[in-house]
Design a protein around this motif. Structure first.
Motif, PDB file in Angstrom:
ATOM      1  N   ALA A 104       0.822  -1.219   0.000  1.00  0.00           N
ATOM      2  CA  ALA A 104       0.000   0.000   0.000  1.00  0.00           C
ATOM      3  C   ALA A 104       0.851   1.263   0.000  1.00  0.00           C
ATOM      4  O   ALA A 104       0.443   2.280  -0.568  1.00  0.00           O
ATOM      5  N   VAL A 105       2.017   1.221   0.630  1.00  0.00           N
ATOM      6  CA  VAL A 105       2.878   2.409   0.646  1.00  0.00           C
ATOM      7  C   VAL A 105       3.845   2.420  -0.534  1.00  0.00           C
ATOM      8  O   VAL A 105       4.731   3.266  -0.610  1.00  0.00           O
ATOM      9  N   GLY A 106       3.677   1.480  -1.467  1.00  0.00           N
ATOM     10  CA  GLY A 106       4.510   1.453  -2.659  1.00  0.00           C
ATOM     11  C   GLY A 106       5.907   0.937  -2.423  1.00  0.00           C
ATOM     12  O   GLY A 106       6.849   1.288  -3.145  1.00  0.00           O
ATOM     13  N   SER A 107       6.053   0.069  -1.457  1.00  0.00           N
ATOM     14  CA  SER A 107       7.372  -0.411  -1.088  1.00  0.00           C
ATOM     15  C   SER A 107       7.926  -1.397  -2.100  1.00  0.00           C
ATOM     16  O   SER A 107       7.201  -2.182  -2.709  1.00  0.00           O
ATOM     17  N   GLY A 108       9.254  -1.364  -2.238  1.00  0.00           N
ATOM     18  CA  GLY A 108      10.009  -2.393  -2.942  1.00  0.00           C
ATOM     19  C   GLY A 108      10.934  -3.049  -1.932  1.00  0.00           C
ATOM     20  O   GLY A 108      10.475  -3.627  -0.951  1.00  0.00           O
TER      21      GLY A 108
END
Length: 256
Positions: A131-135
């Motif tokens: 959801a927070v766009g993490s990689g």
């Protein structure tokens, strides 16, 4: 009624109509309920059942997860009319990988009757990172290396390779809860590397939520913790996204 004839305010909200989060948690742990309540508005209540954790080692966690206590704990708390049920153990749900975690959710749904409304901390954590766009992530834990290795495998196979990790080598659940929040903050800052898109703080008996906003300011990136992710995802499942207090990280403004 007041002398003026007006109904007095209800400072705690209408608790009998609040969203009810069921929580299955370690019997020796103390922090998760408190941190969840710190993040919650008066529109949420938390109802806990517990299971024995012999030690914070691979063997100790595995023994807990294979104990008949687990099913009994789920069935007990599910006697309450719950909106959602969370298994609040990070290492316990990532211990044997993604298939294990998914199977655990299926068992909890079967035992509780709450089909489509159950999760684990590990599933919630992956959803939060997405959801927070993490990689890639930096991983902050209180664990010994054998448990960190399992965590790195789990997050890696779910699209979040671990670029840096740290642990404190703690095997006592009571000692986990005694680590000061300031030490968790310092450990996160020391562990993070610039290439990581997010910092993840693992363990639901490891102080975290009080440091998230300050860490995000310091590091300039999202910080997700096991308790924060569990609460956020429980609110999603309960269709109560607005039942969180402000100030507990970017995650609560994220939309998957």
């Amino acid at each position: 009624m007041s002398p003026s004839g007006e109904r007095p305010p209800l400072p705690l909200g209408a608790l009998n109509t609040a969203k009810r989060i069921g929580l299955v948690y370690m019997a020796s742990s103390v922090l998760m309920e408190a941190e969840m309540y710190a993040m919650a508005t008066a529109d949420v209540t938390i109802h806990t059942s517990r299971v024995t954790l012999p030690s914070v080692t691979v063997d100790g966690i595995d023994a807990m997860m294979r104990s008949p206590e687990l099913r009994a704990a789920v069935e007990l708390v599910a006697q309450a009319p719950l909106d959602v049920l969370v298994f609040g153990g990070t290492s316990a749900s990532f211990l044997h990988g993604t298939a294990w975690d998914r199977m655990l959710i299926q068992h909890i749904e079967e035992w509780s009757g709450l089909v489509g409304r159950c999760t684990t901390t590990s599933t919630a954590s992956i959803a939060a990172l997405d959801a927070v766009g993490s990689g890639p992530i930096s991983l902050v834990t209180p664990y010994r290396q054998e448990v960190i290795d399992r965590a790195e495998r789990f997050f890696g196979e779910n699209g979040h390779p671990v670029l840096a990790s740290s642990g404190l080598g703690i095997t006592s659940d009571h000692e986990l809860a005694e680590v000061p929040l300031e030490k968790v903050y310092d450990l996160a800052v020391e562990t993070d590397v610039p290439e990581a898109t997010t910092v993840f703080i693992s363990c639901t008996n490891f102080a975290s939520v009080g440091a998230i906003a300050a860490l995000e300011d310091e590091l300039g990136k999202p910080v997700v913790s096991a308790v924060q992710a569990s609460f956020w995802y429980a609110l999603r499942l309960a269709k109560a996204d607005d039942a969180a207090q402000p100030g507990f990280g970017r995650l609560f403004g994220a939309r998957p």
